[in-house]
Design a protein around this motif. Structure first.
Motif, PDB file in Angstrom:
ATOM      1  N   ILE A  54       0.857  -1.126  -0.089  1.00 10.85           N
ATOM      2  CA  ILE A  54      -0.055  -0.128  -0.073  1.00 10.85           C
ATOM      3  C   ILE A  54       0.933   1.193  -0.021  1.00 10.85           C
ATOM      4  O   ILE A  54       1.575   1.340   0.900  1.00 10.85           O
ATOM      5  CB  ILE A  54      -0.883  -0.022   1.300  1.00 10.85           C
ATOM      6  N   ALA A  55       0.769   2.072  -0.996  1.00 11.17           N
ATOM      7  CA  ALA A  55       1.660   3.213  -1.051  1.00 11.17           C
ATOM      8  C   ALA A  55       1.085   4.312  -0.323  1.00 11.17           C
ATOM      9  O   ALA A  55      -0.071   4.552  -0.491  1.00 11.17           O
ATOM     10  CB  ALA A  55       1.696   3.552  -2.897  1.00 11.17           C
ATOM     11  N   VAL A  56       1.819   5.076   0.295  1.00 10.94           N
ATOM     12  CA  VAL A  56       1.498   6.322   1.022  1.00 10.94           C
ATOM     13  C   VAL A  56       2.362   7.430   0.933  1.00 10.94           C
ATOM     14  O   VAL A  56       3.274   7.510   0.057  1.00 10.94           O
ATOM     15  CB  VAL A  56       1.390   5.824   2.339  1.00 10.94           C
ATOM     16  N   ASN A  57       2.316   8.658   1.437  1.00 10.20           N
ATOM     17  CA  ASN A  57       3.224   9.822   1.304  1.00 10.20           C
ATOM     18  C   ASN A  57       4.460   9.640   2.043  1.00 10.20           C
ATOM     19  O   ASN A  57       5.352  10.599   1.463  1.00 10.20           O
ATOM     20  CB  ASN A  57       2.319  10.903   1.745  1.00 10.20           C
ATOM     21  N   THR A  58       4.745   9.124   2.866  1.00 12.40           N
ATOM     22  CA  THR A  58       5.902   9.210   3.643  1.00 12.40           C
ATOM     23  C   THR A  58       6.348   7.564   4.268  1.00 12.40           C
ATOM     24  O   THR A  58       5.255   6.998   4.496  1.00 12.40           O
ATOM     25  CB  THR A  58       6.212  10.047   4.697  1.00 12.40           C
ATOM     26  N   GLY A  59       7.441   7.721   4.822  1.00 11.47           N
ATOM     27  CA  GLY A  59       7.854   6.160   5.611  1.00 11.47           C
ATOM     28  C   GLY A  59       7.250   6.360   6.955  1.00 11.47           C
ATOM     29  O   GLY A  59       6.702   5.513   7.472  1.00 11.47           O
ATOM     30  N   THR A  60       7.002   7.633   7.343  1.00  6.95           N
ATOM     31  CA  THR A  60       6.466   8.013   8.659  1.00  6.95           C
ATOM     32  C   THR A  60       5.010   7.482   8.862  1.00  6.95           C
ATOM     33  O   THR A  60       4.906   6.884   9.572  1.00  6.95           O
ATOM     34  CB  THR A  60       6.611   9.377   9.146  1.00  6.95           C
TER      35      THR A  60
END
Ligand SMILES: *Cc1c(COP(=O)(O)O)cnc(C)c1O
Length: 372
Positions: A54-60
């Protein structure tokens, strides 16, 4: 002059492919999520040998949403290490849970599994090992203790794209794997990016909801979600770069082997465990004389880094009365002594030699016998 990392050199090597991918997104105007991000998710899932990505905006956000999907929240404890980038611990705090620390094994700079059991309490919900510098944590004993105590295992794989533990990829070992595509990471976006891996379809469903306002259908919100979506441009760029990642990783490993050889004898170089495929996000040597080494490198035009100078339990923002100076001696010593040398796939043999010549000279080793 040797830079610490050279993103421009990397772009020049893949310019035609990148420019084409960027144009494709601009022409389609699918700027948020969309087909490029969906395709990247599938390709990265295959790369890690997991069912879902699942791609998101940051590693955080990957860490934060992964933990939320796993039901971690106020009143829970999550066990991690203090020798990491602050985001690991910040993400635990975002959920409302309390970070609990165990020290590192100084040989690998990752969680010491021997200390794990003593840190478990009735509130413990998960264990969060960090594959620091691109070296996997010793996962089998961590998983064994976690399974016995019914704890989740969440990998912070933000520095470990393509790293392997006994032949298995980072991100495929625990219940959730969290990646960052910050530009300087081994797989870097042209902006921010992150991703969660999992074998569990319920976690997959929840993280997809959480990253996009918890909406099952448009304007129908079943979870109190967030805006943590990946950009279409980043998806398209990461797809291009993923095709080069193995080649780049092998280049890093070859550079590390050259460093090991040229620095051999008196300099504390990193050692990979026999079960590890180390991907050398960071190549850190150790010295009690670090301030002088770093200054002398800088005087010679060699850019170095320190990852990280203050362990998280001694950071003002994350102070906890349970953890004073001396609580985690291996983490604290590492924080005082590590020095990261230049490391990027495009490094030349001349640059590696320049760094090693300088470091040996600074360390007072005999240079006249130049190694080759
Ligand atoms: C980079 C990093 C993160 C955070 O990733 P961002 O994409 O910068 O949010 C978390 N943990 C570790 C170990 C990292 O190196």
């Amino acid at each position: 002059m040797v830079p610490f990392i050279d993103l421009k050199a990397q772009y020049r090597g893949i310019k035609a492919e990148i420019d084409q991918a960027v144009t494709r997104v601009l022409e389609s105007s699918q700027f948020v999520l969309g087909p490029e991000v969906a395709a990247f998710e599938q390709e990265f899932a295959a790369y890690c040998a997991v069912k879902h990505a699942i791609a998101v905006n940051t590693g955080t956000s990957a860490l934060h949403l992964g933990m939320l999907a796993a039901g971690i929240g106020a009143g829970d404890e999550v066990i991690t290490v203090p020798f990491t980038f602050v985001a690991t611990v910040a993400a635990i705090r975002y959920t409302g849970a309390t970070p609990v620390f165990v020290d590192i094994d100084p040989r690998t700079f990752t969680m010491d599994p021997g200390q794990l059991e003593a840190a478990i309490t009735p509130r413990t919900k998960a264990v969060l090992p960090v594959h620091l510098y691109g070296h996997p944590a010793d996962m089998d004993p961590i998983l064994e203790v976690a399974r016995r105590h019914k704890l989740l295992v969440i990998e912070d794989a933000c520095q470990a794209h393509g790293a392997e533990y006994k032949g298995r990829r980072a991100g495929s070992l625990g219940d959730l794997g969290c990646f960052s595509f910050y530009p300087g990471k081994n797989l870097g976006a042209y902006g921010e990016g992150g991703l969660v891996t999992t074998h569990d379809s319920e976690f997959d469903r929840k993280i997809r909801l959480l990253r996009d306002w918890g909406a099952e259908h448009k304007y129908e919100h079943v979870l109190a979600g967030y805006n943590c979506r990946m950009d279409g441009l980043q998806g398209a760029i990461l797809r291009v770069k993923l095709r080069h990642l193995e080649r780049w990783t092998e280049a890093r490993r070859a550079h590390a082997a050259r460093y090991d050889h040229l620095l051999e004898g008196g300099i504390a170089t990193p050692k990979a465990a026999e079960w590890a495929r180390h991907v050398y996000h960071i190549y850190a040597v150790r010295t009690p004389d670090r301030t002088r080494w770093q200054k002398s490198c800088s005087d010679r035009g060699i850019h170095t880094g320190i990852h990280y100078p203050i362990p998280v339990h001694l950071q003002k923002a994350y102070a906890d009365p349970r953890y004073r100076a001396g609580a985690f001696p291996h983490s604290e010593a590492a924080a005082r002594e590590v020095l990261s040398l230049p490391m990027f796939p495009e490094m030349t043999e001349e640059q590696i030699q320049e760094v090693c010549t300088a470091v040996r000279e600074i360390a007072g080793k005999d240079l006249s016998a130049t190694r080759s």
